[in-house]
Motif scaffolding. Structure first.
Motif, PDB file in Angstrom:
ATOM      1  N   PHE A 225      11.743   4.062  -3.761  1.00  0.00           N
ATOM      2  CA  PHE A 225      10.901   3.404  -2.751  1.00  0.00           C
ATOM      3  C   PHE A 225      11.010   1.883  -2.879  1.00  0.00           C
ATOM      4  CE2 PHE A 225       7.681   5.430   0.053  1.00  0.00           C
ATOM      5  CZ  PHE A 225       8.226   6.700   0.066  1.00  0.00           C
ATOM      6  N   LYS A 226      10.926   1.392  -4.103  1.00  0.00           N
ATOM      7  CA  LYS A 226      11.003  -0.057  -4.303  1.00  0.00           C
ATOM      8  C   LYS A 226      12.373  -0.583  -3.917  1.00  0.00           C
ATOM      9  CE  LYS A 226       7.438  -0.507  -7.859  1.00  0.00           C
ATOM     10  NZ  LYS A 226       7.128  -0.879  -9.260  1.00  0.00           N
ATOM     11  N   LYS A 227      13.411   0.196  -4.165  1.00  0.00           N
ATOM     12  CA  LYS A 227      14.761  -0.244  -3.834  1.00  0.00           C
ATOM     13  C   LYS A 227      15.013  -0.211  -2.336  1.00  0.00           C
ATOM     14  CE  LYS A 227      19.611   0.542  -5.009  1.00  0.00           C
ATOM     15  NZ  LYS A 227      20.574   1.336  -5.842  1.00  0.00           N
ATOM     16  N   ASN A 228      14.477   0.804  -1.639  1.00  0.00           N
ATOM     17  CA  ASN A 228      14.756   0.979  -0.220  1.00  0.00           C
ATOM     18  C   ASN A 228      13.713   0.344   0.690  1.00  0.00           C
ATOM     19  OD1 ASN A 228      17.131   3.182   0.352  1.00  0.00           O
ATOM     20  ND2 ASN A 228      16.161   3.537  -1.627  1.00  0.00           N
ATOM     21  N   LEU A 229      12.447   0.277   0.235  1.00  0.00           N
ATOM     22  CA  LEU A 229      11.365  -0.215   1.093  1.00  0.00           C
ATOM     23  C   LEU A 229      10.654  -1.440   0.527  1.00  0.00           C
ATOM     24  CD1 LEU A 229       9.759   3.233   2.022  1.00  0.00           C
ATOM     25  CD2 LEU A 229      11.435   1.935   3.329  1.00  0.00           C
ATOM     26  N   ASN A 230      11.062  -1.857  -0.657  1.00  0.00           N
ATOM     27  CA  ASN A 230      10.452  -3.024  -1.315  1.00  0.00           C
ATOM     28  C   ASN A 230       8.953  -2.847  -1.563  1.00  0.00           C
ATOM     29  OD1 ASN A 230      12.863  -4.610  -1.422  1.00  0.00           O
ATOM     30  ND2 ASN A 230      12.614  -5.048   0.759  1.00  0.00           N
ATOM     31  N   GLN A 231       8.523  -1.626  -1.770  1.00  0.00           N
ATOM     32  CA  GLN A 231       7.136  -1.359  -2.144  1.00  0.00           C
ATOM     33  C   GLN A 231       7.056   0.021  -2.793  1.00  0.00           C
ATOM     34  OE1 GLN A 231       5.864  -0.180   2.432  1.00  0.00           O
ATOM     35  NE2 GLN A 231       4.404  -1.197   1.165  1.00  0.00           N
ATOM     36  N   SER A 232       5.982   0.226  -3.521  1.00  0.00           N
ATOM     37  CA  SER A 232       5.801   1.502  -4.205  1.00  0.00           C
ATOM     38  C   SER A 232       5.348   2.562  -3.212  1.00  0.00           C
ATOM     39  CB  SER A 232       4.750   1.341  -5.308  1.00  0.00           C
ATOM     40  OG  SER A 232       3.466   1.145  -4.726  1.00  0.00           O
ATOM     41  N   PRO A 233       5.522   3.832  -3.543  1.00  0.00           N
ATOM     42  CA  PRO A 233       5.020   4.884  -2.652  1.00  0.00           C
ATOM     43  C   PRO A 233       3.501   4.831  -2.497  1.00  0.00           C
ATOM     44  CG  PRO A 233       5.855   5.815  -4.713  1.00  0.00           C
ATOM     45  CD  PRO A 233       6.273   4.389  -4.679  1.00  0.00           C
ATOM     46  N   GLN A 234       2.791   4.389  -3.541  1.00  0.00           N
ATOM     47  CA  GLN A 234       1.342   4.256  -3.444  1.00  0.00           C
ATOM     48  C   GLN A 234       0.960   3.208  -2.399  1.00  0.00           C
ATOM     49  OE1 GLN A 234      -1.158   6.052  -5.134  1.00  0.00           O
ATOM     50  NE2 GLN A 234      -2.414   5.014  -3.596  1.00  0.00           N
ATOM     51  N   ASP A 235       1.635   2.064  -2.416  1.00  0.00           N
ATOM     52  CA  ASP A 235       1.351   1.013  -1.437  1.00  0.00           C
ATOM     53  C   ASP A 235       1.724   1.462  -0.029  1.00  0.00           C
ATOM     54  OD1 ASP A 235       0.375  -0.647  -3.379  1.00  0.00           O
ATOM     55  OD2 ASP A 235       2.251  -1.768  -3.653  1.00  0.00           O
ATOM     56  N   TYR A 236       2.845   2.152   0.079  1.00  0.00           N
ATOM     57  CA  TYR A 236       3.262   2.623   1.407  1.00  0.00           C
ATOM     58  C   TYR A 236       2.249   3.612   1.976  1.00  0.00           C
ATOM     59  CZ  TYR A 236       5.975   4.588   5.219  1.00  0.00           C
ATOM     60  OH  TYR A 236       6.383   4.993   6.466  1.00  0.00           O
ATOM     61  N   LEU A 237       1.794   4.549   1.151  1.00  0.00           N
ATOM     62  CA  LEU A 237       0.819   5.544   1.590  1.00  0.00           C
ATOM     63  C   LEU A 237      -0.478   4.873   2.017  1.00  0.00           C
ATOM     64  CD1 LEU A 237      -0.109   8.480   1.938  1.00  0.00           C
ATOM     65  CD2 LEU A 237      -0.619   8.532  -0.516  1.00  0.00           C
ATOM     66  N   MET A 238      -0.953   3.876   1.235  1.00  0.00           N
ATOM     67  CA  MET A 238      -2.184   3.176   1.579  1.00  0.00           C
ATOM     68  C   MET A 238      -2.030   2.426   2.906  1.00  0.00           C
ATOM     69  SD  MET A 238      -4.154   0.085  -0.418  1.00  0.00           S
ATOM     70  CE  MET A 238      -2.839  -1.056   0.047  1.00  0.00           C
ATOM     71  N   GLU A 239      -0.907   1.726   3.080  1.00  0.00           N
ATOM     72  CA  GLU A 239      -0.695   0.984   4.319  1.00  0.00           C
ATOM     73  C   GLU A 239      -0.561   1.918   5.516  1.00  0.00           C
ATOM     74  OE1 GLU A 239       2.454  -1.838   4.129  1.00  0.00           O
ATOM     75  OE2 GLU A 239       1.592  -2.920   2.401  1.00  0.00           O
ATOM     76  N   PHE A 240       0.058   3.059   5.309  1.00  0.00           N
ATOM     77  CA  PHE A 240       0.198   4.023   6.396  1.00  0.00           C
ATOM     78  C   PHE A 240      -1.181   4.497   6.851  1.00  0.00           C
ATOM     79  CE2 PHE A 240       1.031   8.032   8.476  1.00  0.00           C
ATOM     80  CZ  PHE A 240       2.238   7.825   9.125  1.00  0.00           C
ATOM     81  N   ARG A 241      -2.056   4.790   5.902  1.00  0.00           N
ATOM     82  CA  ARG A 241      -3.408   5.227   6.239  1.00  0.00           C
ATOM     83  C   ARG A 241      -4.180   4.128   6.974  1.00  0.00           C
ATOM     84  NH1 ARG A 241      -4.615   7.993   0.331  1.00  0.00           N
ATOM     85  NH2 ARG A 241      -4.065  10.145   0.909  1.00  0.00           N
ATOM     86  N   LEU A 242      -4.041   2.907   6.507  1.00  0.00           N
ATOM     87  CA  LEU A 242      -4.779   1.810   7.126  1.00  0.00           C
ATOM     88  C   LEU A 242      -4.267   1.506   8.530  1.00  0.00           C
ATOM     89  CD1 LEU A 242      -5.155  -0.553   4.039  1.00  0.00           C
ATOM     90  CD2 LEU A 242      -6.892   0.953   5.043  1.00  0.00           C
ATOM     91  N   GLU A 243      -2.964   1.624   8.748  1.00  0.00           N
ATOM     92  CA  GLU A 243      -2.432   1.429  10.094  1.00  0.00           C
ATOM     93  C   GLU A 243      -2.933   2.517  11.038  1.00  0.00           C
ATOM     94  OE1 GLU A 243      -0.836  -1.023  11.324  1.00  0.00           O
ATOM     95  OE2 GLU A 243      -0.347  -2.152   9.494  1.00  0.00           O
TER      96      GLU A 243
END
Length: 296
Positions: A225-243
């Motif tokens: 995740f960090k290599k492909n999206l520049n963020q952790s899966p935890q951060d991605y999941l949190m941002e997805f929920r907030l969006e």
């Protein structure tokens, strides 16, 4: 490749079952013949060169397998592969002759499947952590469906794929497998599946659920995740929920508590804090701000 000039042959005798000259099911992978045999003392095969792959599973007893000038003494739980265009010789022990089951196969994907099972170039003998009876059972199922019907053709190739699935799984967790652990797919493939899983299940899942669903460990998931999206899966999941929450605030009249619950937050206060950290506005102010801009 076809077997039009040959008739399918099913044989059964004391200590021996064999199905030969099987019609080709697919070009990717097809079964040529298979069987189960209790060998007599000293019984040998070869030296001989074959045109397809032959994979043997030693169920009990002992024997010797020779290939490329090397000799292997094998016993219960061993597997040995006879590759095409390679001379091989093998024989049963005189005192405790082996019983084995075998499958003979070929196809465009055969070499790749064998490599995924652990049979690399020059490595034709493996010790499998699975119960040999698992392979015995699958071979018997192939033999039990020897009648020439389309349904049985599909069953036989299905059982062959199951054999390879067991071997591939065993190789991936084997203590002798190379470290770090081998992964069957590219990082991009794992990330794509993770994103799809998050999209469909974001309300109730945790990061470990994502890793478990895909079949990789959490640290590797975090790494890709960090290599492909520049963020952790935890951060991605949190941002997805907030969006998702922001979308609900803009387009519905649900209460903030209902929206918090809808996107996976059980505590409305925790939701409000996370939302403000991300958007620099509380959920209430965000809704008011968006509504005022819609009216102007």
């Amino acid at each position: 490749m076809t077997n039009d000039s040959l008739s399918t042959d099913y044989r059964i005798a004391n200590g021996y079952r064999c199905l030969r000259n099987i019609p080709v099911q697919t070009n990717d992978l097809y079964l040529v013949h298979c069987g189960i045999e209790q060998c007599s003392p000293g019984q040998s095969f070869g030296p001989r060169t074959r045109t397809e792959y032959h994979l043997h599973f030693v169920l009990k007893g002992k024997g010797v397998f020779q290939i490329n000038g090397l000799s292997y003494s094998l016993a219960e739980g061993s597997l040995f592969l006879l590759p095409p265009a390679t001379e091989t010789f093998y024989f049963a022990d005189n005192d405790n002759p082996w019983q084995y089951t075998w499958v003979s196969f070929d196809g465009l994907m055969a070499a790749q499947y064998m490599e995924q099972c652990g049979f690399s170039q020059g490595n034709y003998v493996l010790k499998c952590d699975r119960n040999p009876q698992d392979f015995h059972s699958l071979t018997r199922k192939i033999l039990d469906h020897h009648e020439l019907t389309v349904a049985n053709e599909l069953r036989r190739i299905g059982y062959l794929y199951l054999i390879f699935a067991l071997l591939t799984e065993s190789h991936s967790i084997c203590a002798d497998a190379p470290r770090p652990r081998h992964h069957d797919y590219t990082p991009n493939t794992y990330v794509e599946h993770a994103l799809q899983y998050i999209c469909e299940n974001y309300r109730t899942i945790h990061v470990q659920d994502i890793a478990d669903y895909i079949g990789i460990n959490r640290s590797y998931l975090t790494s890709i995740f960090k290599k492909n999206l520049n963020q952790s899966p935890q951060d991605y999941l949190m941002e997805f929920r907030l969006e998702k929450a922001a979308d609900l605030l803009r387009n519905t009249e649900y209460s903030i508590q209902e929206i918090a619950s809808n996107v996976g937050y059980q505590d409305p206060l925790n939701f409000s804090k996370s939302f403000k950290n991300h958007f620099s506005l509380s959920p209430k102010k965000y809704r008011e701000h968006y509504s005022s801009h819609m009216l102007t």
